[in-house]
Write a protein that holds these residues in place. Structure first.
Motif, PDB file in Angstrom:
ATOM      1  N   ARG A  37     -24.073  -2.580  -6.764  1.00 50.72           N
ATOM      2  CA  ARG A  37     -24.822  -3.518  -7.619  1.00 50.72           C
ATOM      3  C   ARG A  37     -26.325  -3.282  -7.529  1.00 50.72           C
ATOM      4  N   THR A  39     -20.486  -1.513 -12.435  1.00 45.56           N
ATOM      5  CA  THR A  39     -20.031  -2.658 -11.644  1.00 45.56           C
ATOM      6  C   THR A  39     -18.812  -3.359 -12.252  1.00 45.56           C
ATOM      7  N   LEU A  54     -15.884  -3.886  -9.820  1.00 41.27           N
ATOM      8  CA  LEU A  54     -16.215  -4.460  -8.508  1.00 41.27           C
ATOM      9  C   LEU A  54     -15.870  -5.945  -8.443  1.00 41.27           C
ATOM     10  N   ARG A  89     -19.757  -3.358  -2.784  1.00 42.05           N
ATOM     11  CA  ARG A  89     -20.267  -4.051  -3.969  1.00 42.05           C
ATOM     12  C   ARG A  89     -21.781  -4.233  -3.954  1.00 42.05           C
TER      13      ARG A  89
END
Length: 82
Positions: free
Chosen positions: A36, A22, A25, A32
Protein backbone atom coordinates in the motif's frame (compact mmCIF):
# COMPACT_ATOMS: atom_id res chain seq x y z
CA UNK A 1 8.91 -12.87 -31.88
CA UNK A 2 8.01 -10.12 -29.44
CA UNK A 3 6.47 -6.93 -30.67
CA UNK A 4 7.14 -3.54 -29.18
CA UNK A 5 4.17 -1.89 -27.52
CA UNK A 6 3.20 1.61 -28.46
CA UNK A 7 3.70 4.30 -25.87
CA UNK A 8 -0.07 4.52 -25.42
CA UNK A 9 -0.32 0.77 -24.82
CA UNK A 10 2.53 0.93 -22.31
CA UNK A 11 0.82 3.80 -20.49
CA UNK A 12 -2.51 1.98 -20.30
CA UNK A 13 -0.87 -1.24 -19.12
CA UNK A 14 1.18 0.59 -16.50
CA UNK A 15 -1.74 2.62 -15.18
CA UNK A 16 -3.84 -0.54 -14.93
CA UNK A 17 -1.06 -2.39 -13.11
CA UNK A 18 -0.54 0.43 -10.61
CA UNK A 19 -4.28 0.75 -10.09
CA UNK A 20 -4.52 -2.98 -9.35
CA UNK A 21 -1.55 -3.14 -6.98
CA UNK A 22 -3.72 -3.31 -3.89
CA UNK A 23 -6.85 -4.93 -5.33
CA UNK A 24 -6.15 -8.40 -3.92
CA UNK A 25 -4.83 -7.22 -0.55
CA UNK A 26 -6.80 -7.74 2.61
CA UNK A 27 -5.91 -7.02 6.20
CA UNK A 28 -4.83 -10.67 6.48
CA UNK A 29 -1.86 -10.13 4.15
CA UNK A 30 1.32 -9.31 6.11
CA UNK A 31 2.78 -7.43 3.11
CA UNK A 32 -0.24 -5.11 2.86
CA UNK A 33 1.46 -2.09 4.44
CA UNK A 34 4.50 -2.31 2.19
CA UNK A 35 2.43 -2.77 -0.96
CA UNK A 36 0.00 0.00 0.00
CA UNK A 37 2.89 2.38 0.55
CA UNK A 38 4.36 1.52 -2.87
CA UNK A 39 1.22 2.48 -4.77
CA UNK A 40 1.31 6.26 -4.16
CA UNK A 41 5.02 6.26 -4.96
CA UNK A 42 4.31 4.59 -8.30
CA UNK A 43 1.50 7.09 -8.95
CA UNK A 44 3.81 10.01 -8.16
CA UNK A 45 6.45 8.67 -10.55
CA UNK A 46 3.90 8.40 -13.36
CA UNK A 47 2.49 11.84 -12.62
CA UNK A 48 5.92 13.47 -12.54
CA UNK A 49 7.02 11.74 -15.74
CA UNK A 50 3.86 12.86 -17.55
CA UNK A 51 4.25 16.42 -16.31
CA UNK A 52 7.92 16.56 -17.37
CA UNK A 53 7.17 15.08 -20.79
CA UNK A 54 4.38 17.60 -21.34
CA UNK A 55 6.67 20.45 -20.26
CA UNK A 56 9.23 19.30 -22.83
CA UNK A 57 6.54 19.16 -25.50
CA UNK A 58 5.50 22.74 -24.64
CA UNK A 59 9.13 23.85 -24.86
CA UNK A 60 9.49 22.21 -28.26
CA UNK A 61 6.32 23.92 -29.49
CA UNK A 62 7.55 27.28 -28.25
CA UNK A 63 10.97 26.76 -29.82
CA UNK A 64 9.35 25.99 -33.17
CA UNK A 65 7.08 29.04 -32.95
CA UNK A 66 10.05 31.25 -32.12
CA UNK A 67 12.07 29.82 -35.01
CA UNK A 68 9.20 30.52 -37.42
CA UNK A 69 8.95 34.07 -36.04
CA UNK A 70 12.68 34.64 -36.57
CA UNK A 71 12.50 33.21 -40.09
CA UNK A 72 9.53 35.43 -40.92
CA UNK A 73 11.32 38.47 -39.52
CA UNK A 74 14.43 37.73 -41.56
CA UNK A 75 12.34 37.15 -44.68
CA UNK A 76 10.70 40.55 -44.18
CA UNK A 77 14.03 42.33 -43.91
CA UNK A 78 15.93 40.43 -46.63
CA UNK A 79 13.10 39.56 -48.97
CA UNK A 80 14.05 35.88 -48.94
CA UNK A 81 13.91 32.85 -46.67
CA UNK A 82 16.99 31.27 -45.18
Amino acid sequence: MSQHQSLADQAVETLAAVSAMTDALTNDHPERHAVRSLKPIAQDIISNALRQARDLAYQAEEMQREQRRVEASLADTTGRFL
